[in-house]
Design an enzyme around this catalytic site. Structure first.
Site, PDB file in Angstrom:
ATOM      1  N   LYS A 189       0.842  -1.201   0.000  1.00 15.80           N
ATOM      2  CA  LYS A 189       0.000   0.000   0.000  1.00 15.80           C
ATOM      3  C   LYS A 189       0.878   1.252   0.000  1.00 15.80           C
ATOM      4  CE  LYS A 189      -2.548   0.725   3.735  1.00 15.80           C
ATOM      5  NZ  LYS A 189      -2.833   1.921   4.542  1.00 15.80           N
ATOM      6  N   ARG A 224       2.519   5.950  -3.438  1.00 17.96           N
ATOM      7  CA  ARG A 224       3.563   6.841  -3.947  1.00 17.96           C
ATOM      8  C   ARG A 224       3.690   6.742  -5.463  1.00 17.96           C
ATOM      9  NH1 ARG A 224       4.332   5.683   1.213  1.00 17.96           N
ATOM     10  NH2 ARG A 224       5.603   7.039   2.561  1.00 17.96           N
ATOM     11  N   GLY A 263      -5.366   8.109   5.990  1.00 17.77           N
ATOM     12  CA  GLY A 263      -4.465   9.152   6.443  1.00 17.77           C
ATOM     13  C   GLY A 263      -3.385   9.467   5.434  1.00 17.77           C
ATOM     14  N   ASP A 299       3.342   0.314  12.516  1.00 12.77           N
ATOM     15  CA  ASP A 299       2.256  -0.526  12.027  1.00 12.77           C
ATOM     16  C   ASP A 299       2.387  -1.982  12.464  1.00 12.77           C
ATOM     17  OD1 ASP A 299       0.931   1.544  10.811  1.00 12.77           O
ATOM     18  OD2 ASP A 299       1.712   1.157   8.811  1.00 12.77           O
ATOM     19  N   ARG A 346      -5.811  -3.430  11.221  1.00 13.21           N
ATOM     20  CA  ARG A 346      -4.703  -4.180  11.826  1.00 13.21           C
ATOM     21  C   ARG A 346      -5.119  -4.884  13.119  1.00 13.21           C
ATOM     22  NH1 ARG A 346      -0.839  -3.337   8.346  1.00 13.21           N
ATOM     23  NH2 ARG A 346      -0.686  -1.305   7.335  1.00 13.21           N
TER      24      ARG A 346
END
Length: 419
Positions: A20, A25, A71, A301, A374
């Site tokens: 992701k 990007r 985000g 994360d 998560r």
């Protein structure tokens, strides 16, 4: 969707999904090129779809961007949109409107932008979304300052936007850079698209052991299409299967691999490849009861699945420098504490971390997913350690980053049914 999982070890081989972080990007850089660029992404998800839809809106004179719950989308596109447009409105849903944008917002305001919570849009343009900010005024270059330990996403957004400006710019970090792998990933993508950024380093006068980063960015640069690019495999989500392998091997008392996650680049800039060293440390100390300390400053994360991994060993594991998790999709220090506790584990929540007193197993029970992908996926993997079924409330939250998670879970022998 509420589900009940029957505890059992997993076994098999699973291809990694697209990263992701890398895909966000690549999509952004490709959209800023004058020439076409084909971006290959094997698996889309809700966050990537939010970025894709927002990039399509950037062609409007005054774009209205719905970042949904992503985000990354909001923090990357806030400076980019203000570099390209005189006005843009940003919407979001879930917990995103509550998540901070300071000090990025203040730096943009110091360089020509104004942000209000008012809009001239007479009706909500997106179901379930609320206005975060309407920005006006074109972004100007110059000297930007940001702390390095709040969000690497702020830095990435500026690194994408500042080369587009007429003026030269610089970004100076006023504290140690955390999640540095994400910034390296950004710089690699920018270089692939012909953007040149010079890095400089200096010692922190207040803490000589710390290195401070700064970035020097020439203005009037153009993004150049490499023709086609491919998002690499995702270490963040691959970590769930890597931990599943460790837990399944432990439960079967074998050193043979149980689960293999394929197509992960060990030379990647993704910081979450550190899961390999964390698993190695747990394997080496599983029965020794030696205290382990995991510093999460570079890999926030990983904390939910790290807590599950910690519960699989006998002894104390402390996860430190994880305060930023309180501003994620949920307050992840609180929800990870709740997750492990709900399954019968011994865990203590600290202001900046967690302490897990592992016994090598968990009981089972009901876990609230808290609309956090998560937390949901960590609870599913934790079921391997459990002696009783695991019920997950709101399991659909996994769709945010990994829509095929429970399909792949089943492919590896996992069993669940919808309640």
């Amino acid at each position: 969707m509420n589900i009940q999982i029957t505890p059992k070890p997993l076994k098999g081989r699973i291809p990694s999904i697209s990263s992701k972080s890398h895909a966000h990007r690549l999509m952004i850089a490709a959209s800023l090129c004058e020439e076409p660029c084909q971006v290959h992404i094997s698996d889309m998800n809700q966050d990537l779809e939010a970025t894709q839809n927002c990039l399509m809106q950037l062609s409007d004179e005054s774009p209205v961007l719905d970042c949904h719950e992503s985000g990354s989308t909001l923090r990357f596109l806030l400076p980019i949109a203000m570099a390209l447009k005189n006005q843009a409105s940003f919407f979001g849903s879930g917990r995103l409107p509550e998540r901070p944008l300071s000090p990025l917002k203040e730096e943009l305001e110091a360089h020509g932008c104004t942000f209000t919570t008012e809009t001239d849009i007479s009706f909500p343009p997106f179901d379930g979304s609320t206005l975060i900010y309407t920005g006006t005024g074109r972004l100007k270059g110059g000297a930007f300052q940001l702390p390095g330990n709040v969000s690497s996403q702020y830095i990435t957004g500026l690194l994408f936007a500042l080369p587009l400006l007429k003026e030269d710019s610089s970004i100076t970090l006023t504290s140690k850079l955390e999640s540095s792998g994400y910034v390296r990933l950004t710089l690699e993508v920018l270089e692939c698209f012909g953007i040149r950024i010079r890095q400089e380093f200096s010692k922190n006068p207040k803490r000589e052991q710390e290195t401070l980063y700064s970035f020097v960015i020439k203005g009037n640069q153009k993004y150049k299409s490499p023709g086609e690019v491919t998002a690499e495999g995702d270490w963040s989500n691959g970590a769930f299967w890597i931990v599943a392998d460790a837990l399944s091997s432990f439960s079967q008392r074998t050193s043979e691999p149980s689960v293999s996650c394929l197509n992960l680049n060990k030379n990647s800039a993704q910081g979450d490849k550190a899961i390999l060293s964390f698993v190695r440390a747990v394997r080496q100390t599983k029965k020794s009861k030696e205290k382990l300390v995991f510093d999460a400053s570079e890999v926030p994360d990983l904390v939910p699945i790290l807590a599950v991994l910690a519960a699989s060993r006998e002894g104390i594991t402390e996860i430190t420098h994880a305060g930023r998790l309180r501003i994620k999709e949920s307050d992840r220090l609180a929800t990870v504490h709740e997750l492990i506790g709900s399954l019968g584990g011994d865990i203590t929540e600290l202001p900046e971390g967690l302490v897990i007193n592992g016994t090598g197993k968990l009981r089972g029970g009901t876990v609230n997913g808290h609309n956090d992908h998560r937390i949901v996926m960590s609870a599913a993997i934790a079921s391997i350690l459990c002696t009783e079924p695991v019920i997950i409330l709101g399991a659909e939250a996994a769709d945010k980053s990994y829509p095929k998670f429970f399909e792949d879970f089943t492919r590896l022998g996992g069993e669940f049914h919808v309640l």
